[in-house]
Design an enzyme around this catalytic site. Structure first.
Site, PDB file in Angstrom:
ATOM      1  N   ASP A  37      75.071  36.579  12.803  1.00 49.66           N
ATOM      2  CA  ASP A  37      73.945  36.866  11.894  1.00 49.66           C
ATOM      3  C   ASP A  37      72.774  37.376  12.728  1.00 49.66           C
ATOM      4  O   ASP A  37      72.681  37.084  13.930  1.00 49.66           O
ATOM      5  CB  ASP A  37      73.527  35.600  11.127  1.00 49.66           C
ATOM      6  CG  ASP A  37      72.824  35.924   9.810  1.00 49.66           C
ATOM      7  OD1 ASP A  37      73.422  35.690   8.743  1.00 49.66           O
ATOM      8  OD2 ASP A  37      71.685  36.431   9.845  1.00 49.66           O
ATOM      9  N   ASP A  63      72.927  41.835  15.089  1.00 46.19           N
ATOM     10  CA  ASP A  63      72.335  42.730  14.088  1.00 46.19           C
ATOM     11  C   ASP A  63      73.375  43.811  13.855  1.00 46.19           C
ATOM     12  O   ASP A  63      73.653  44.616  14.748  1.00 46.19           O
ATOM     13  CB  ASP A  63      71.029  43.323  14.642  1.00 46.19           C
ATOM     14  CG  ASP A  63      70.414  44.342  13.681  1.00 46.19           C
ATOM     15  OD1 ASP A  63      71.110  44.799  12.750  1.00 46.19           O
ATOM     16  OD2 ASP A  63      69.239  44.686  13.885  1.00 46.19           O
ATOM     17  N   VAL A  64      73.952  43.846  12.655  1.00 41.75           N
ATOM     18  CA  VAL A  64      75.105  44.732  12.425  1.00 41.75           C
ATOM     19  C   VAL A  64      74.772  46.212  12.545  1.00 41.75           C
ATOM     20  O   VAL A  64      75.673  47.044  12.688  1.00 41.75           O
ATOM     21  CB  VAL A  64      75.770  44.478  11.036  1.00 41.75           C
ATOM     22  CG1 VAL A  64      76.416  43.111  10.989  1.00 41.75           C
ATOM     23  CG2 VAL A  64      74.782  44.686   9.895  1.00 41.75           C
ATOM     24  N   TYR A 155      70.673  50.782  -2.214  1.00 44.14           N
ATOM     25  CA  TYR A 155      71.697  49.727  -2.167  1.00 44.14           C
ATOM     26  C   TYR A 155      72.999  50.221  -2.804  1.00 44.14           C
ATOM     27  O   TYR A 155      74.090  50.061  -2.236  1.00 44.14           O
ATOM     28  CB  TYR A 155      71.172  48.492  -2.905  1.00 44.14           C
ATOM     29  CG  TYR A 155      72.129  47.322  -2.936  1.00 44.14           C
ATOM     30  CD1 TYR A 155      72.311  46.527  -1.807  1.00 44.14           C
ATOM     31  CD2 TYR A 155      72.855  47.011  -4.084  1.00 44.14           C
ATOM     32  CE1 TYR A 155      73.190  45.447  -1.826  1.00 44.14           C
ATOM     33  CE2 TYR A 155      73.728  45.940  -4.110  1.00 44.14           C
ATOM     34  CZ  TYR A 155      73.893  45.157  -2.979  1.00 44.14           C
ATOM     35  OH  TYR A 155      74.765  44.092  -3.003  1.00 44.14           O
ATOM     36  N   LYS A 159      76.855  50.658  -1.283  1.00 43.19           N
ATOM     37  CA  LYS A 159      77.999  49.891  -1.776  1.00 43.19           C
ATOM     38  C   LYS A 159      79.105  50.824  -2.288  1.00 43.19           C
ATOM     39  O   LYS A 159      80.295  50.521  -2.177  1.00 43.19           O
ATOM     40  CB  LYS A 159      77.554  48.887  -2.841  1.00 43.19           C
ATOM     41  CG  LYS A 159      76.630  47.786  -2.281  1.00 43.19           C
ATOM     42  CD  LYS A 159      77.284  47.019  -1.129  1.00 43.19           C
ATOM     43  CE  LYS A 159      76.479  45.830  -0.650  1.00 43.19           C
ATOM     44  NZ  LYS A 159      77.124  45.092   0.429  1.00 43.19           N
ATOM     45  N   THR A 190      72.865  33.117  -4.535  1.00 42.22           N
ATOM     46  CA  THR A 190      72.381  32.989  -3.148  1.00 42.22           C
ATOM     47  C   THR A 190      70.912  33.426  -3.130  1.00 42.22           C
ATOM     48  O   THR A 190      70.376  33.891  -4.139  1.00 42.22           O
ATOM     49  CB  THR A 190      73.167  33.905  -2.184  1.00 42.22           C
ATOM     50  OG1 THR A 190      72.862  35.268  -2.517  1.00 42.22           O
ATOM     51  CG2 THR A 190      74.664  33.677  -2.253  1.00 42.22           C
TER      52      THR A 190
HETATM   53  N1  LIG Z   1      74.341  37.609  -4.240  1.00 45.02           N
HETATM   54  C1  LIG Z   1      74.771  38.556  -5.035  1.00 45.02           C
HETATM   55  O1  LIG Z   1      74.546  38.498  -6.270  1.00 45.02           O
HETATM   56  C2  LIG Z   1      75.602  39.712  -4.494  1.00 45.02           C
HETATM   57  C3  LIG Z   1      76.277  40.523  -5.425  1.00 45.02           C
HETATM   58  C4  LIG Z   1      77.077  41.555  -4.961  1.00 45.02           C
HETATM   59  C5  LIG Z   1      77.225  41.773  -3.603  1.00 45.02           C
HETATM   60  N2  LIG Z   1      76.544  41.000  -2.724  1.00 45.02           N
HETATM   61  C6  LIG Z   1      76.760  41.265  -1.304  1.00 45.02           C
HETATM   62  O2  LIG Z   1      77.291  40.111  -0.685  1.00 45.02           O
HETATM   63  C7  LIG Z   1      76.927  40.088   0.695  1.00 45.02           C
HETATM   64  C8  LIG Z   1      76.326  38.738   1.052  1.00 45.02           C
HETATM   65  O3  LIG Z   1      75.140  38.566   0.320  1.00 45.02           O
HETATM   66  P1  LIG Z   1      74.514  37.124   0.002  1.00 45.02           P
HETATM   67  O4  LIG Z   1      74.482  36.999  -1.463  1.00 45.02           O
HETATM   68  O5  LIG Z   1      75.177  36.085   0.810  1.00 45.02           O
HETATM   69  O6  LIG Z   1      73.027  37.405   0.536  1.00 45.02           O
HETATM   70  P2  LIG Z   1      72.048  36.525   1.458  1.00 45.02           P
HETATM   71  O7  LIG Z   1      70.769  37.296   1.462  1.00 45.02           O
HETATM   72  O8  LIG Z   1      72.036  35.112   1.024  1.00 45.02           O
HETATM   73  O9  LIG Z   1      72.726  36.589   2.916  1.00 45.02           O
HETATM   74  C9  LIG Z   1      72.777  37.780   3.663  1.00 45.02           C
HETATM   75  C10 LIG Z   1      72.939  37.416   5.126  1.00 45.02           C
HETATM   76  O10 LIG Z   1      72.988  38.647   5.862  1.00 45.02           O
HETATM   77  C11 LIG Z   1      72.158  38.503   7.005  1.00 45.02           C
HETATM   78  N3  LIG Z   1      71.673  39.812   7.447  1.00 45.02           N
HETATM   79  C12 LIG Z   1      70.698  40.592   6.916  1.00 45.02           C
HETATM   80  N4  LIG Z   1      70.501  41.679   7.683  1.00 45.02           N
HETATM   81  C13 LIG Z   1      71.386  41.575   8.720  1.00 45.02           C
HETATM   82  C14 LIG Z   1      71.670  42.394   9.836  1.00 45.02           C
HETATM   83  N5  LIG Z   1      70.974  43.519  10.086  1.00 45.02           N
HETATM   84  N6  LIG Z   1      72.641  42.000  10.689  1.00 45.02           N
HETATM   85  C15 LIG Z   1      73.327  40.852  10.482  1.00 45.02           C
HETATM   86  N7  LIG Z   1      73.085  40.030   9.455  1.00 45.02           N
HETATM   87  C16 LIG Z   1      72.130  40.398   8.577  1.00 45.02           C
HETATM   88  C17 LIG Z   1      71.021  37.599   6.547  1.00 45.02           C
HETATM   89  O11 LIG Z   1      70.350  37.016   7.661  1.00 45.02           O
HETATM   90  C18 LIG Z   1      71.771  36.598   5.686  1.00 45.02           C
HETATM   91  O12 LIG Z   1      72.265  35.522   6.458  1.00 45.02           O
HETATM   92  C19 LIG Z   1      75.989  41.283   0.889  1.00 45.02           C
HETATM   93  O13 LIG Z   1      76.707  42.375   1.421  1.00 45.02           O
HETATM   94  C20 LIG Z   1      75.521  41.608  -0.516  1.00 45.02           C
HETATM   95  O14 LIG Z   1      75.154  42.958  -0.653  1.00 45.02           O
HETATM   96  C21 LIG Z   1      75.733  39.989  -3.140  1.00 45.02           C
END
Ligand SMILES: NC(=O)c1ccc[n+]([C@@H]2O[C@H](COP(=O)([O-])OP(=O)(O)OC[C@H]3O[C@@H](n4cnc5c(N)ncnc54)[C@H](O)[C@@H]3O)[C@@H](O)[C@H]2O)c1
Length: 261
Positions: A37, A63-64, A155, A159, A190
């Site tokens: 992370d 950092d990805v 976004y 995706k 989340t």
């Molecule tokens: N929560 C939703 O409703 C939802 C719906 C569809 C898709 N998603 C996708 O699911 C995935 C996870 O999301 P989530 O809900 O757990 O969100 P979240 O915000 O709770 O967690 C995201 C994590 O990614 C980390 N992050 C952010 N930028 C980063 C970087 N540059 N390098 C490495 N890590 C980084 C953050 O520190 C965090 O720990 C994401 O790809 C998001 O787009 C989420």
């Protein structure tokens, strides 16, 4: 479901939310989990918590969007374990804005994490999977990569891109014994949706979800674990929608419940 015993699994964005749930579920299934992370403090704390619970979890700052950091982390994991069996490209951010008000800063930031990050992850890890002649990659897209909304223009661009990047990678890597699949989560509880939740927007959306509620991170983990496992040995280039039925029908204007017949 097949277990992940002794599989080395690298997960991005594993400090909280869905990535953390995937890390916990994979470790509970016997995997040697490499949590990464950009939030080092949180990631270290969570990896410690998993280790205290007897699970095999190690944290690496990553950092990805940074190619050099990918090389450092992957080299470290290969040095320690000799292989990476599974990669979950989960890290993602969303910065709002329609096509009219998406600034270059917003665009570059979102593309950098959600799209470049997934590319760098596959590009850095896949060569080691090619050497091993096996591997499973799971990329996290979104239902917003398939059906549009006015906001979060950047976004949605990322995706949609992740879906096609996964399919292209599946074509190129299949002959090397590597499977690549995509998960499209719907609304998941989340921090990611905290702003919409606070604004009451989630309550409105729940009415459109056939199962009648938003999802829990662990419910996405079930799909991730399946696609990583040997149970999915003949699944590649596929998209698994995990959204409580949200996009099974029209998401747009056809809201009438009157049967047209
Ligand atoms: N929560 C939703 O409703 C939802 C719906 C569809 C898709 N998603 C996708 O699911 C995935 C996870 O999301 P989530 O809900 O757990 O969100 P979240 O915000 O709770 O967690 C995201 C994590 O990614 C980390 N992050 C952010 N930028 C980063 C970087 N540059 N390098 C490495 N890590 C980084 C953050 O520190 C965090 O720990 C994401 O790809 C998001 O787009 C989420």
């Amino acid at each position: 479901m097949s277990s992940l015993t002794d599989r080395v699994i690298l997960i991005t964005g594993a400090g909280r939310g869905q990535g953390l749930a995937h890390a916990e579920a994979a470790a509970a299934s016997g995997a040697i989990v490499q949590m990464t992370d950009v939030d080092g403090e949180r990631g270290e704390k969570e990896a410690n918590r998993l280790r205290t619970a007897g699970l095999d979890a190690t944290f690496h700052h990553l950092d990805v969007s940074d190619a050099q950091e990918w090389t450092t982390v992957v080299t470290d994991v290969i040095d320690r374990h000799g292989r990476i069996d599974g990669l979950v490209n989960n890290a993602g951010i969303s910065l709002g804005g329609t096509v009219l008000d998406t600034t270059p800063e917003i665009w570059n930031a979102v593309i950098g994490v959600n799209q470049v990050g997934v590319w760098l992850g596959m590009a850095t890890v896949a060569p080691h999977m090619v050497d091993a002649r096996s591997g499973a990659i799971v990329n996290i897209a979104s239902t917003l990569g398939k059906f549009a909304s006015e906001v979060s223009f950047a976004y949605q661009a990322t995706k949609g891109a992740v879906r096609m990047m996964s399919k292209s990678a599946a074509l190129a890597l299949g002959r090397h014994g590597i499977r690549v699949n995509t998960i499209l989560p719907g609304l998941v509880d989340t921090d990611f949706i905290a702003k919409q939740k606070a604004a009451g927007a989630i309550d409105q959306s729940v009415g459109r979800i056939p199962i009648g509620r938003i999802g829990e991170p662990a419910e996405i983990s079930e799909a991730v674990l399946f696609l990583l496992s040997d149970g999915a040995s003949y699944i590649s280039g596929a998209e698994l929608v995990v959204d409580g039925g949200l996009i099974a029908g029209s998401t747009g204007s056809l809201k009438s419940k009157v049967d047209p017949k």
